[in-house]
Design a protein around this motif. Sequence first.
Motif, short mmCIF file in Angstrom:
data_model
loop_
_atom_site.label_atom_id
_atom_site.label_comp_id
_atom_site.label_asym_id
_atom_site.label_seq_id
_atom_site.Cartn_x
_atom_site.Cartn_y
_atom_site.Cartn_z
N ILE A 279 0.84 -1.20 0.00
CA ILE A 279 0.00 0.00 0.00
C ILE A 279 0.88 1.25 0.00
CG2 ILE A 279 -1.82 1.24 1.23
CD1 ILE A 279 -2.44 -1.42 2.68
N ASP A 280 0.57 2.17 -0.90
CA ASP A 280 1.27 3.46 -0.91
C ASP A 280 0.53 4.50 -0.07
OD1 ASP A 280 3.48 2.90 -2.85
OD2 ASP A 280 1.77 2.46 -4.16
N VAL A 281 -0.79 4.54 -0.23
CA VAL A 281 -1.60 5.56 0.45
C VAL A 281 -2.86 4.92 1.02
CG1 VAL A 281 -2.87 7.75 0.17
CG2 VAL A 281 -0.79 7.33 -1.18
N LEU A 282 -3.21 5.33 2.23
CA LEU A 282 -4.51 4.98 2.81
C LEU A 282 -5.27 6.28 3.04
CD1 LEU A 282 -6.65 3.22 4.31
CD2 LEU A 282 -5.29 3.59 6.39
N VAL A 283 -6.45 6.37 2.44
CA VAL A 283 -7.33 7.51 2.69
C VAL A 283 -8.45 7.03 3.61
CG1 VAL A 283 -8.69 9.37 1.68
CG2 VAL A 283 -6.82 8.35 0.36
N THR A 284 -8.54 7.64 4.78
CA THR A 284 -9.52 7.22 5.78
C THR A 284 -10.10 8.45 6.47
OG1 THR A 284 -9.89 5.70 7.64
CG2 THR A 284 -7.80 6.92 7.62
N ASP A 285 -10.84 8.24 7.56
CA ASP A 285 -11.46 9.37 8.25
C ASP A 285 -10.79 9.62 9.60
OD1 ASP A 285 -13.17 7.92 10.46
OD2 ASP A 285 -13.60 6.83 8.61
N SER A 286 -11.21 10.69 10.25
CA SER A 286 -10.55 11.16 11.46
C SER A 286 -10.79 10.29 12.68
CB SER A 286 -10.99 12.60 11.78
OG SER A 286 -12.40 12.66 11.96
N ASP A 287 -11.65 9.29 12.58
CA ASP A 287 -11.91 8.41 13.72
C ASP A 287 -10.87 7.30 13.86
OD1 ASP A 287 -14.19 9.80 14.47
OD2 ASP A 287 -15.51 8.59 13.20
N ILE A 288 -9.88 7.28 13.00
CA ILE A 288 -8.85 6.25 13.09
C ILE A 288 -8.14 6.33 14.44
CG2 ILE A 288 -7.14 7.73 11.95
CD1 ILE A 288 -5.85 5.21 10.80
N ASP A 289 -7.90 5.17 15.04
CA ASP A 289 -7.22 5.11 16.33
C ASP A 289 -5.76 5.58 16.16
OD1 ASP A 289 -7.21 3.84 19.21
OD2 ASP A 289 -5.41 3.08 18.24
N GLU A 290 -5.28 6.35 17.14
CA GLU A 290 -3.92 6.89 17.06
C GLU A 290 -2.87 5.79 16.96
OE1 GLU A 290 -3.07 9.60 20.17
OE2 GLU A 290 -4.69 10.99 19.67
N THR A 291 -3.10 4.69 17.68
CA THR A 291 -2.15 3.57 17.62
C THR A 291 -2.10 2.97 16.23
OG1 THR A 291 -2.61 3.07 19.95
CG2 THR A 291 -1.56 1.34 18.65
N ASP A 292 -3.26 2.80 15.60
CA ASP A 292 -3.31 2.27 14.24
C ASP A 292 -2.66 3.23 13.25
OD1 ASP A 292 -4.66 -0.12 14.85
OD2 ASP A 292 -6.59 0.90 14.84
N HIS A 293 -2.94 4.51 13.44
CA HIS A 293 -2.36 5.54 12.56
C HIS A 293 -0.83 5.46 12.59
CE1 HIS A 293 -1.13 9.45 11.05
NE2 HIS A 293 -2.37 9.69 10.64
#
Length: 306
Positions: A279-293
């Motif tokens: 994966i080069d880019v992941l486009v997601t929303d602001s609810d992503i967990d900080e640890t996962d980010h």
Amino acid sequence: MKWAGSAARGVTRVGRSAARGVTRVGRSAARGVTRVGRSAARGVTRQKGAQVYAEERQRSIAELITSCGRVSVADLSTSYGVTTETVRRDLAVLDRLGVVRRVHGGAVPASALTVTEPGVGEREYIRAEQKDAIAAAALDYLPPSGGSAVLDAGTTTGRLAALLGGDRELTVITNSVPIAARLALFGGVNLRMLGGRVRGTTQAAVGEEALTALAWLRVDVAFIGTNALSVGHGLSTPDSDEAAVKRAMVRSANHVVVLADSSKIGREHLVSFARVDNIDVLVTDSDIDETDHKSLTDNGIEVVIA
């Protein structure tokens, strides 16, 4: 006789004193037993109260994990004002009950590892606002006019397709019947529809025809949807035929952009079709967990918050 009478009275007094002593001892003992009983009862009550509180906390934790998708031990410790050891014990209880599944640093819903998938109609309205924002942000990763792109089947990639009308000329390859129907109306799009068997659940073409066509292609960018994403299991989906086509799409592209709302992150489905280093880019929303980010960023993925 006087002596005998005195002796008898002495014996009587001794007997009465002894009796009074026994009575006092008996009363004291009884009072002691009563106190011990009350203390024990209070102890049981306190213990029962603590147990009820733990059950309430565990129920609340289970509801939170089900709602958020993934929660860390540290966050739960802060939220409930208990130690991390207490949180781990709570998660162990919930894991044994089959309510959640423990993962490194926290827990995910028990349904995070599953072989089922909802249909397109059901998924279309789930987290629709987040999907709209993700699709809009993904426009920045389109190739220049004259370029080529693969659009994977999915409700978020479908929203991206709806935004492609304009002056930019693109060659777009897709296995999605709904996406193809939408793109066929756009004059600037050179549309190629992959053949094969169409799955009713996802309305996507799968099978040898689609795989053979993709094997001969090299596109600028692939916009990929996924049912789940984790560092350990990569991108995954419940169906092996669908996974095979997604895997071929990833291989055909010079640049891979994944469109996935945060509820997909931290989950795992049956069949993995790409590692995180694909994966080069992941486009997601602001609810992503900080640890996962942080974990995804540490693995070299550009994480874009829509």
